[in-house]
Write an enzyme that holds these catalytic residues in place. Structure first.
Site, PDB file in Angstrom:
ATOM      1  N   GLY A 133       0.798  -1.193  -0.018  1.00 38.03           N
ATOM      2  CA  GLY A 133      -0.120  -0.084   0.029  1.00 38.03           C
ATOM      3  C   GLY A 133       0.931   1.008  -0.005  1.00 38.03           C
ATOM      4  O   GLY A 133       2.033   1.155   0.021  1.00 38.03           O
ATOM      5  N   SER A 135       2.800   3.781   1.109  1.00 31.29           N
ATOM      6  CA  SER A 135       3.655   4.000   2.581  1.00 31.29           C
ATOM      7  C   SER A 135       5.287   4.378   2.373  1.00 31.29           C
ATOM      8  O   SER A 135       5.780   3.346   1.736  1.00 31.29           O
ATOM      9  CB  SER A 135       3.547   2.677   3.411  1.00 31.29           C
ATOM     10  OG  SER A 135       3.812   1.509   2.608  1.00 31.29           O
ATOM     11  N   ALA A 137       8.630   4.736   4.258  1.00 27.40           N
ATOM     12  CA  ALA A 137       9.183   4.043   5.615  1.00 27.40           C
ATOM     13  C   ALA A 137       9.344   4.926   6.615  1.00 27.40           C
ATOM     14  O   ALA A 137       8.942   4.881   7.702  1.00 27.40           O
ATOM     15  CB  ALA A 137      10.438   3.412   5.198  1.00 27.40           C
ATOM     16  N   LYS A 188       3.212  -0.846  -9.790  1.00 23.78           N
ATOM     17  CA  LYS A 188       3.376   0.623  -9.617  1.00 23.78           C
ATOM     18  C   LYS A 188       4.957   1.225  -9.455  1.00 23.78           C
ATOM     19  O   LYS A 188       5.147   2.201  -9.965  1.00 23.78           O
ATOM     20  CB  LYS A 188       2.777   0.859  -8.314  1.00 23.78           C
ATOM     21  CG  LYS A 188       3.281   0.076  -7.176  1.00 23.78           C
ATOM     22  CD  LYS A 188       4.116   1.073  -6.314  1.00 23.78           C
ATOM     23  CE  LYS A 188       4.711   0.326  -5.114  1.00 23.78           C
ATOM     24  NZ  LYS A 188       5.839   1.056  -4.560  1.00 23.78           N
ATOM     25  N   THR A 245       3.771   6.587  -5.293  1.00 20.90           N
ATOM     26  CA  THR A 245       5.154   6.438  -5.760  1.00 20.90           C
ATOM     27  C   THR A 245       5.272   7.119  -7.241  1.00 20.90           C
ATOM     28  O   THR A 245       6.539   7.513  -7.664  1.00 20.90           O
ATOM     29  CB  THR A 245       5.420   5.077  -5.991  1.00 20.90           C
ATOM     30  OG1 THR A 245       4.386   4.421  -6.607  1.00 20.90           O
ATOM     31  CG2 THR A 245       5.470   4.421  -4.561  1.00 20.90           C
ATOM     32  N   ARG A 252      11.961   5.623  -4.392  1.00 22.86           N
ATOM     33  CA  ARG A 252      13.509   5.274  -5.030  1.00 22.86           C
ATOM     34  C   ARG A 252      13.234   4.820  -6.538  1.00 22.86           C
ATOM     35  O   ARG A 252      14.178   5.491  -7.362  1.00 22.86           O
ATOM     36  CB  ARG A 252      14.097   4.055  -4.377  1.00 22.86           C
ATOM     37  CG  ARG A 252      14.327   4.026  -2.928  1.00 22.86           C
ATOM     38  CD  ARG A 252      15.128   3.051  -2.290  1.00 22.86           C
ATOM     39  NE  ARG A 252      14.300   1.976  -2.428  1.00 22.86           N
ATOM     40  CZ  ARG A 252      13.425   1.541  -1.431  1.00 22.86           C
ATOM     41  NH1 ARG A 252      13.722   2.269  -0.260  1.00 22.86           N
ATOM     42  NH2 ARG A 252      12.717   0.380  -1.289  1.00 22.86           N
ATOM     43  N   ASN A 253      11.888   4.712  -6.802  1.00 18.04           N
ATOM     44  CA  ASN A 253      11.753   4.303  -8.292  1.00 18.04           C
ATOM     45  C   ASN A 253      11.616   5.475  -8.893  1.00 18.04           C
ATOM     46  O   ASN A 253      12.133   5.765 -10.227  1.00 18.04           O
ATOM     47  CB  ASN A 253      10.697   3.355  -8.448  1.00 18.04           C
ATOM     48  CG  ASN A 253      10.841   1.841  -7.909  1.00 18.04           C
ATOM     49  OD1 ASN A 253      11.389   1.059  -8.723  1.00 18.04           O
ATOM     50  ND2 ASN A 253      10.220   1.778  -6.846  1.00 18.04           N
TER      51      ASN A 253
END
Length: 330
Positions: A133, A135, A137, A188, A245, A252-253
């Site tokens: 989901g 989120s 970190a 995703k 994202t 990071r992606n």
């Protein structure tokens, strides 16, 4: 109070350890990196992957897999491409029936298997679940409100897992569609690379909105072809995670895609990075899986081609923009 094992002490694994400790459980956090073990033990922080977050004293860091043997549930948070070998190493130390919550998002290269398939092959006597989901970190670790999907085919085990790790600021929503949860999380990441590229090239917000929307169509086509419920993909673990994202450099992606869009090579964009952009490893396996199901995924195909060096970003964009017009629902 329960014993919770966390397999993998990257940023996400450490954040989930903090959640479990906040819920009142004793947590055994397994780390591969000696620097992480030393940092947690000496300073109470994971300075390598999650700096400036003071961890609960309930979290005990270990480098020994047998220390997870008494866990009432284990959260597997190692990168997807290392999941099989890590679970195989863990296998002699796990009791039959132990819930294993898969928290990594990806598709195994070479086999095109989902993480639940890998778990079923390596630990067939354990109960699998998927946590996925929108989120980040750091948000989760410092207690900012977050909602995720927890998918488990055994509803009673799923409800128990929600009770174990659910707290006021970390809210798991229960589902039974493991395939949908996994496909959403894996796809995703690849689409976030595409959106990062668009941002890096300065293509504008409208282009990103188009990529998110048409990318969601690709995600849904593949998920449904694999037996997922389209409603799962329209939820937190699909559309929700996709929006997050694809819209933030914290991803990071997205950051990898941005660097590529700015003209960096893959090697330049990833040099010196300790954290892994899972979408880069997932992209080729995703395209092979989609081909096996007869599903067209042109945006993901473009990302895979760029990562493999077959085309550059400008060529991939040109190819996407020259595609024939079509009915939106297709």
């Amino acid at each position: 109070m329960a014993q919770i094992g966390i397999l993998g002490a990257g940023a996400w694994g450490t954040a989930l350890a903090q959640v479990a400790a906040t819920a009142g459980h004793d947590v055994c956090l397994w780390a591969l990196e000696l620097e992480v073990l030393d940092s947690i033990r000496s300073t109470g922080e994971n300075s390598l992957f999650l700096p400036q977050v003071k961890l609960s004293p309930r979290i005990v860091a270990t480098g020994h897999l047998p220390d997870l043997a008494s866990a009432d549930a284990i959260l597997a948070v190692v990168p997807a491409q290392f999941m099989r070998q890590t679970l195989s190493a863990l296998a002699p130390h796990v009791r039959a029936g132990t819930p294993i919550v898969l928290c990594s998002k990806g598709i195994e290269q070479g086999t095109q298997k989902l993480m639940t398939d890998v778990l079923a092959e390596v630990l067939p006597d354990c109960v699998g679940a998927v946590l996925s989901g929108p989120s980040f970190a750091k948000d989760v670790a410092i207690g900012l409100p977050t909602a995720v999907t927890l998918a488990c085919s055994d509803a009673s085990v799923g409800a128990r897992l929600v009770d174990l790790i659910g707290i006021s600021t970390f809210r798991p929503y229960l589902a039974t569609d493991l395939v949908g949860a996994e496909i959403g999380g894996a796809v995703k990441n690849v689409l976030a690379i595409a959106c990062g590229m668009a941002e890096g090239r300065g293509l504008g917000e409208s282009a990103r909105a188009a990529l998110i929307t048409r990318g969601f169509a690709e995600m849904t086509r593949l998920g449904v072809a694999m037996g997922a419920d389209a409603r799962t993909l329209a939820g937190l673990c699909g559309l929700g995670d996709l929006v997050l994202t694809c819209s933030s450099a914290t991803s990071r992606n997205f950051a990898l895609g941005y660097a590529l869009g700015q003209g960096q090579s893959f090697q330049e964009a990833t040099a010196g990075k300790r954290s892994i952009a899972e979408g880069a490893s997932t992209a080729p396996a995703l395209l092979e899986l989609a081909a096996s199901k007869g599903v067209a995924m042109p945006i993901c195909e473009a990302v895979a081609a760029i990562l493999a060096g077959r085309v550059d970003v400008a060529q991939a964009i040109g190819k996407l923009l020259s595609r024939p017009f079509k009915v939106e629902a297709d």
